[in-house]
Design an enzyme around this catalytic site. Structure first.
Site, PDB file in Angstrom:
ATOM      1  N   ALA A   1      38.233  24.132  32.915  1.00 52.55           N
ATOM      2  CA  ALA A   1      37.074  25.007  33.142  1.00 52.55           C
ATOM      3  C   ALA A   1      35.787  24.385  32.610  1.00 52.55           C
ATOM      4  O   ALA A   1      34.725  24.488  33.233  1.00 52.55           O
ATOM      5  CB  ALA A   1      37.327  26.358  32.494  1.00 52.55           C
TER       6      ALA A   1
ATOM      7  N   GLU B   1      33.496  29.253  26.590  1.00 53.05           N
ATOM      8  CA  GLU B   1      34.266  28.014  26.833  1.00 53.05           C
ATOM      9  C   GLU B   1      34.098  27.025  25.693  1.00 53.05           C
ATOM     10  O   GLU B   1      34.099  25.807  25.906  1.00 53.05           O
ATOM     11  CB  GLU B   1      33.820  27.348  28.137  1.00 53.05           C
ATOM     12  CG  GLU B   1      34.072  28.175  29.362  1.00 53.05           C
ATOM     13  CD  GLU B   1      35.465  27.996  29.907  1.00 53.05           C
ATOM     14  OE1 GLU B   1      36.270  27.315  29.243  1.00 53.05           O
ATOM     15  OE2 GLU B   1      35.733  28.554  30.964  1.00 53.05           O
TER      16      GLU B   1
END
Ligand code: TGC
Ligand code: FAD
Length: 387
Positions: A245, A366
């Site tokens: 990601a 993230e």
């Protein structure tokens, strides 16, 4: 074909197929997403009606095999998809990257063949929506301290705990939930319709307003034995998904920065003060030059990283450097271009401020900017400074 900032002619390195993907995602975003993005952002609304279209364009799990209904694209193409979606809005890229990298990827990498055949084609088509639950109310940067548990009850597992700040949460059909089983982090595919599972929406955000963010609450949720992802144990499970990601975010941030640059360039050429276009003032040109240079540097780092990833030669620390650099670059770009629009820059008629607000979340999720700094620092020194 629309032409964006490409100062060093990076397009000359792209294949006709990669250029075609860029063009088709750009057209989709421009025609079907942009007309309502500003209104959706103001109303805190994510337009779910676009999901099947996103699926039919092959944008979900795009780098996974065709056998599972995916497009089997290389990592440049995967990156380009993220870039073009985030040119529209970070919330659009968030939807797709969670579905692709954080839901489809772990099923593909750590699931059984039955789990893959059951879920991946539907997730690729956008018929089912997924979310990824790692962060908890009291455990963000340090997910290893999570307190959500799964208990083996013989013929099923019992999950208890809570996850926080979960993209796609309230609209998801399944959640990839990371919980401790006998003290070890394990991944589970949990259907959100199960008794005891609730997904309260987090409201009143200043950032990523055109994206769904939720809490996930597990109160004695009974999941079947075949919900466990059998092929990974420990924190490297979720962290491997994050590597996928974060790679997409490194590309996506370039799209957001390019959108802001394009807006500032055209605005400053049109807007006159003191009898000339503001683009003619040296201070304006200095800002445009700095932004164009930073975008160009980010493009080449990310392009090379995709080439390494295609060969399986990339490292998590390289991905951290790209995520850290490109998101900071995009956030600085959006702040600067907002100012170049003067008072108009705070109006929802323009997009720099929307991108700026979104990128504040991208800077944090993230892995925060600081955590990526420490990951790169550890790679350089061999010394961990997290704790
Ligand atoms: P540490 O001991 O370093 O590592 C544990 C195990 O994991 C391995 N590993 C990785 N594997 C794959 N990819 C990576 N990036 C990896 N990083 C580490 C490592 O080799 C080790 O393996 P093994 O076999 O020895 O067990 O773990 P630590 O507890 O010291 O933590 C290190 C740290 C701080 C870097 C890590 O916890 C971290 O990255 N924290 C940040 C958390 C984070 O990023 N959360 C994100 C949640 S999801 C999200 O935000 C989605 S937003 C999506 C959207 O809307 O777009
Ligand atoms: P904390 O970890 O409490 O950090 C607070 C501050 O302290 C930060 O500045 C951080 O950098 C700093 N800090 C922490 N530790 C250190 C250290 N060792 N050294 C130096 N500084 C440090 N999570 C999911 O699991 N799934 C999702 O889908 C998801 N989507 C998200 C969507 C949005 C819009 C947002 C905002 C977040 C999302 N997250 C998701 C959560 C995100 O991953 C976390 O917010 C992030 O990992 C940081 O955790 P935290 O917010 O608890 O901050």
């Amino acid at each position: 074909m629309f032409k964006e900032l490409d100062f060093m002619n990076l397009d000359s390195l792209l294949t006709p197929e990669e250029l075609q993907i860029k063009d088709s995602v750009r057209k989709f975003v421009t025609k079907e997403y942009m007309p309502t993005v500003s209104e959706n952002f103001e109303n805190a609304h994510f337009d779910k009606s676009l999901i099947p279209k996103i699926g039919s364009l092959g944008l979900l799990g795009a780098n996974l095999p065709e056998k599972y209904g995916c497009a089997n694209l290389n990592n440049i193409s995967y990156g380009i998809i993220n870039q073009e979606l985030e040119r529209g809005d970070s919330g659009l890229r968030s939807f797709a990257s969670v579905q692709s990298a954080l839901v489809m990827y772990p099923i593909y990498a750590f699931g059984t063949e039955e789990q893959k055949m059951k879920w991946l084609p539907k997730l690729a088509a956008g018929e089912k929506i997924g979310c990824f639950g790692l962060t908890e109310p009291d455990h963000g940067s340090d997910p290893n301290s999570m307190i959500t548990t799964a208990k083996d009850q013989g013929d099923h597992y019992l999950i208890n705990g809570a996850k926080m700040w979960i993209t796609n949460g309230s609209m998801a059909d399944i959640a990839i939930v990371w919980a401790k089983l006998d003290g070890v982090v394990r991944g589970f595919i949990v259907e959100t319709s199960l008794d005891g599972f609730t997904q309260p929406l987090i409201k009143d955000k200043y950032s990523l307003r055109a994206s769904i963010t939720s809490e996930l609450v597990f109160d004695n949720v009974k999941v079947s034995k075949d919900a466990l992802l059998p092929n990974v144990k420990g924190l490297k499970g979720p962290l491997s998904c994050l590597t996928q990601a974060r790679f997409g975010i490194a590309w996506g941030a370039i799209g957001a920065a390019q959108a802001c640059f394009d807006e500032a360039l055209s605005y400053t050429k049109e807007r006159t003060q003191f009898g000339k276009p503001i683009a003619q003032f040296q201070l304006t040109q200095q800002k445009l030059t700095k932004i164009a240079t930073e975008i160009t540097k980010a493009q080449f780092m990310t392009y090379h990283l995709a080439k390494l990833k295609d060969k399986g030669e990339h490292t998590p620390a390289q991905v951290s450097m790209a995520k850290m650099n490109n998101v900071e670059m995009a956030l600085n770009t959006a702040r600067t271009t907002r100012s170049m629009l003067g008072a108009n820059g705070i109006s929802s008629e323009y997009q720099s401020m929307r991108h700026m607000c979104n990128l504040e979340s991208v800077y944090t999720y993230e892995g925060t900017h600081e955590i990526h700094t420490l990951i790169v620092g550890m790679e350089l020194t061999g010394l961990a400074a997290f704790n």
